[in-house]
Design a protein around this motif. Sequence first.
Motif, PDB file in Angstrom:
ATOM      1  N   VAL A  97     -18.078 102.069 101.144  1.00  0.00           N
ATOM      2  CA  VAL A  97     -16.901 102.534 100.398  1.00  0.00           C
ATOM      3  C   VAL A  97     -17.020 104.029 100.110  1.00  0.00           C
ATOM      4  O   VAL A  97     -16.041 104.776 100.227  1.00  0.00           O
ATOM      5  CB  VAL A  97     -16.735 101.733  99.092  1.00  0.00           C
ATOM      6  CG1 VAL A  97     -15.654 102.337  98.208  1.00  0.00           C
ATOM      7  CG2 VAL A  97     -16.409 100.270  99.402  1.00  0.00           C
ATOM      8  N   THR A  98     -18.217 104.483  99.759  1.00  0.00           N
ATOM      9  CA  THR A  98     -18.416 105.912  99.513  1.00  0.00           C
ATOM     10  C   THR A  98     -18.202 106.718 100.787  1.00  0.00           C
ATOM     11  O   THR A  98     -17.562 107.778 100.766  1.00  0.00           O
ATOM     12  CB  THR A  98     -19.824 106.171  98.959  1.00  0.00           C
ATOM     13  OG1 THR A  98     -19.936 105.561  97.665  1.00  0.00           O
ATOM     14  CG2 THR A  98     -20.099 107.658  98.811  1.00  0.00           C
ATOM     15  N   GLY A  99     -18.703 106.222 101.915  1.00  0.00           N
ATOM     16  CA  GLY A  99     -18.482 106.913 103.183  1.00  0.00           C
ATOM     17  C   GLY A  99     -17.014 106.999 103.528  1.00  0.00           C
ATOM     18  O   GLY A  99     -16.521 108.031 103.999  1.00  0.00           O
TER      19      GLY A  99
ATOM     20  N   LEU B 231     -10.438  97.078  99.533  1.00  0.00           N
ATOM     21  CA  LEU B 231     -10.814  98.075  98.526  1.00  0.00           C
ATOM     22  C   LEU B 231     -10.350  97.641  97.140  1.00  0.00           C
ATOM     23  O   LEU B 231     -11.072  97.789  96.149  1.00  0.00           O
ATOM     24  CB  LEU B 231     -10.202  99.439  98.875  1.00  0.00           C
ATOM     25  CG  LEU B 231     -10.850 100.180 100.035  1.00  0.00           C
ATOM     26  CD1 LEU B 231      -9.990 101.366 100.462  1.00  0.00           C
ATOM     27  CD2 LEU B 231     -12.252 100.655  99.655  1.00  0.00           C
ATOM     28  N   LYS B 232      -9.147  97.103  97.077  1.00  0.00           N
ATOM     29  CA  LYS B 232      -8.639  96.601  95.796  1.00  0.00           C
ATOM     30  C   LYS B 232      -9.503  95.451  95.293  1.00  0.00           C
ATOM     31  O   LYS B 232      -9.807  95.346  94.105  1.00  0.00           O
ATOM     32  CB  LYS B 232      -7.185  96.148  95.954  1.00  0.00           C
ATOM     33  CG  LYS B 232      -6.529  95.665  94.655  1.00  0.00           C
ATOM     34  CD  LYS B 232      -5.054  95.383  94.898  1.00  0.00           C
ATOM     35  CE  LYS B 232      -4.375  94.958  93.604  1.00  0.00           C
ATOM     36  NZ  LYS B 232      -4.823  93.644  93.140  1.00  0.00           N
ATOM     37  N   THR B 233      -9.916  94.586  96.216  1.00  0.00           N
ATOM     38  CA  THR B 233     -10.804  93.484  95.851  1.00  0.00           C
ATOM     39  C   THR B 233     -12.160  94.009  95.410  1.00  0.00           C
ATOM     40  O   THR B 233     -12.743  93.522  94.436  1.00  0.00           O
ATOM     41  CB  THR B 233     -10.982  92.538  97.060  1.00  0.00           C
ATOM     42  OG1 THR B 233      -9.710  92.101  97.518  1.00  0.00           O
ATOM     43  CG2 THR B 233     -11.822  91.329  96.693  1.00  0.00           C
TER      44      THR B 233
ATOM     45  N   ILE C  11     -15.548 105.858  88.349  1.00  0.00           N
ATOM     46  CA  ILE C  11     -16.609 106.826  88.044  1.00  0.00           C
ATOM     47  C   ILE C  11     -18.001 106.207  88.144  1.00  0.00           C
ATOM     48  O   ILE C  11     -18.893 106.798  88.789  1.00  0.00           O
ATOM     49  CB  ILE C  11     -16.370 107.480  86.666  1.00  0.00           C
ATOM     50  CG1 ILE C  11     -15.162 108.428  86.757  1.00  0.00           C
ATOM     51  CG2 ILE C  11     -17.612 108.243  86.190  1.00  0.00           C
ATOM     52  CD1 ILE C  11     -14.755 109.059  85.446  1.00  0.00           C
ATOM     53  N   PRO C  12     -18.245 105.015  87.589  1.00  0.00           N
ATOM     54  CA  PRO C  12     -19.588 104.414  87.732  1.00  0.00           C
ATOM     55  C   PRO C  12     -19.996 104.195  89.195  1.00  0.00           C
ATOM     56  O   PRO C  12     -21.170 104.356  89.536  1.00  0.00           O
ATOM     57  CB  PRO C  12     -19.455 103.081  86.990  1.00  0.00           C
ATOM     58  CG  PRO C  12     -18.395 103.332  85.974  1.00  0.00           C
ATOM     59  CD  PRO C  12     -17.406 104.229  86.656  1.00  0.00           C
ATOM     60  N   HIS C  13     -19.032 103.822  90.039  1.00  0.00           N
ATOM     61  CA  HIS C  13     -19.374 103.616  91.453  1.00  0.00           C
ATOM     62  C   HIS C  13     -19.880 104.900  92.089  1.00  0.00           C
ATOM     63  O   HIS C  13     -20.930 104.905  92.753  1.00  0.00           O
ATOM     64  CB  HIS C  13     -18.165 103.113  92.238  1.00  0.00           C
ATOM     65  CG  HIS C  13     -18.414 103.115  93.717  1.00  0.00           C
ATOM     66  ND1 HIS C  13     -19.114 102.114  94.357  1.00  0.00           N
ATOM     67  CD2 HIS C  13     -18.097 104.035  94.689  1.00  0.00           C
ATOM     68  CE1 HIS C  13     -19.219 102.397  95.643  1.00  0.00           C
ATOM     69  NE2 HIS C  13     -18.603 103.551  95.871  1.00  0.00           N
TER      70      HIS C  13
ATOM     71  N   ASP D 250     -24.899 102.337 106.057  1.00  0.00           N
ATOM     72  CA  ASP D 250     -23.639 101.862 105.473  1.00  0.00           C
ATOM     73  C   ASP D 250     -22.692 103.025 105.196  1.00  0.00           C
ATOM     74  O   ASP D 250     -21.489 102.937 105.462  1.00  0.00           O
ATOM     75  CB  ASP D 250     -23.911 101.079 104.179  1.00  0.00           C
ATOM     76  CG  ASP D 250     -24.601  99.759 104.436  1.00  0.00           C
ATOM     77  OD1 ASP D 250     -24.485  99.241 105.558  1.00  0.00           O
ATOM     78  OD2 ASP D 250     -25.271  99.250 103.516  1.00  0.00           O
ATOM     79  N   TRP D 251     -23.235 104.119 104.649  1.00  0.00           N
ATOM     80  CA  TRP D 251     -22.391 105.294 104.402  1.00  0.00           C
ATOM     81  C   TRP D 251     -21.824 105.817 105.709  1.00  0.00           C
ATOM     82  O   TRP D 251     -20.629 106.142 105.798  1.00  0.00           O
ATOM     83  CB  TRP D 251     -23.198 106.401 103.706  1.00  0.00           C
ATOM     84  CG  TRP D 251     -22.378 107.638 103.502  1.00  0.00           C
ATOM     85  CD1 TRP D 251     -21.586 107.949 102.441  1.00  0.00           C
ATOM     86  CD2 TRP D 251     -22.226 108.732 104.444  1.00  0.00           C
ATOM     87  NE1 TRP D 251     -20.953 109.157 102.653  1.00  0.00           N
ATOM     88  CE2 TRP D 251     -21.326 109.651 103.863  1.00  0.00           C
ATOM     89  CE3 TRP D 251     -22.761 109.005 105.702  1.00  0.00           C
ATOM     90  CZ2 TRP D 251     -20.948 110.835 104.504  1.00  0.00           C
ATOM     91  CZ3 TRP D 251     -22.385 110.182 106.344  1.00  0.00           C
ATOM     92  CH2 TRP D 251     -21.490 111.081 105.749  1.00  0.00           C
TER      93      TRP D 251
END
Length: 333
Positions: free
Chosen positions: A42-44, A83-85, A117-119, A187-188
Amino acid sequence: MKKNLFILLQNLHIRNMYMPTQLGVFVEKSGAMLSVLKPWYVTGLADGDGMFGCIISKTNKTISLEFKITALSSTSYELINELKTFFNCGRISIDNREDGTIKYVVTDLKSILTCIIPHFEKYPLQGSKNLNFLTFKEIALMVENKEHLTEKGFNTILEKYKTMNSNRSFSEKYEYLLNKNFSLNKDWLIGFIESEGTFYCYMSKIEEKNQAFLASEDNIAIPKVYNSLEIAQSTHEVPLLKAIINFVEKGYLKPKPKSESLEDMLSLRSVSRIVFNSPDFIISFLGENPLFSSKQKDYTIWRDYLTLSKNKTHHTKDGIKKMLELKTSMNKK
């Protein structure tokens, strides 16, 4: 067309089969486990297609924050839905009707503070976009503390906002990355390829007089064919592109800068790219780490094209036609 898009967007909000437990893991109501998007993936993805934005009304003294990831509606409905999930907040909506993009977007302050923000604190962005995230976080915390209700606080937020996204200078982005210690992982990289990678199948033009071509069994000139995977970025991201090359120990930078100086970077074209032209590496890497969106289809076509070239299919007229048909079926919006 619009009616079908509306129906699909409605359906994407219906997720009655699964119950969220934590980021990246969901439990089916029957008790079975279902793996979904991985956090670094998700970050990538966000490093490529994400945006941290802020809307400020000077008249009403209001601050609205927005995190979004955009994608083409025709190819990435399921990815946007996941992404929503994954975040268990936000919504899906049309981003731009003209280019057919949709977006996963989060605008409520509570979700931004407790989910978004925490992610990105735990799984930080690797590109210069992290600078926008850090400013975004500062503004969010100021709004949470109601500092925007004072003239001093509001003006401070306004000044921070003026440094974000396209307002941030080339030199600030480049020098930030030049001094950064990157934390890359598979993963990134898969998430980044998902958003920024493009599969190319090349076939040179057939010109009888070109000495690069040889006579074939069909008495035609044989075109040169080859495959590549490329990742293009604004040139201020060159340190990140170099870090990717070092991480996988494959690929090369195009164009190649003379040095790491800011002056040399500014003299390059606005877009730089990594070119991976080692098919065995690409097949091995993506075989172990499959793509999530319809870009996987492009990869499958790319791999089929490679197989045909290895089998010398382009040595015949029919073979050339077949490979050209494959080539033109890729990278469709």
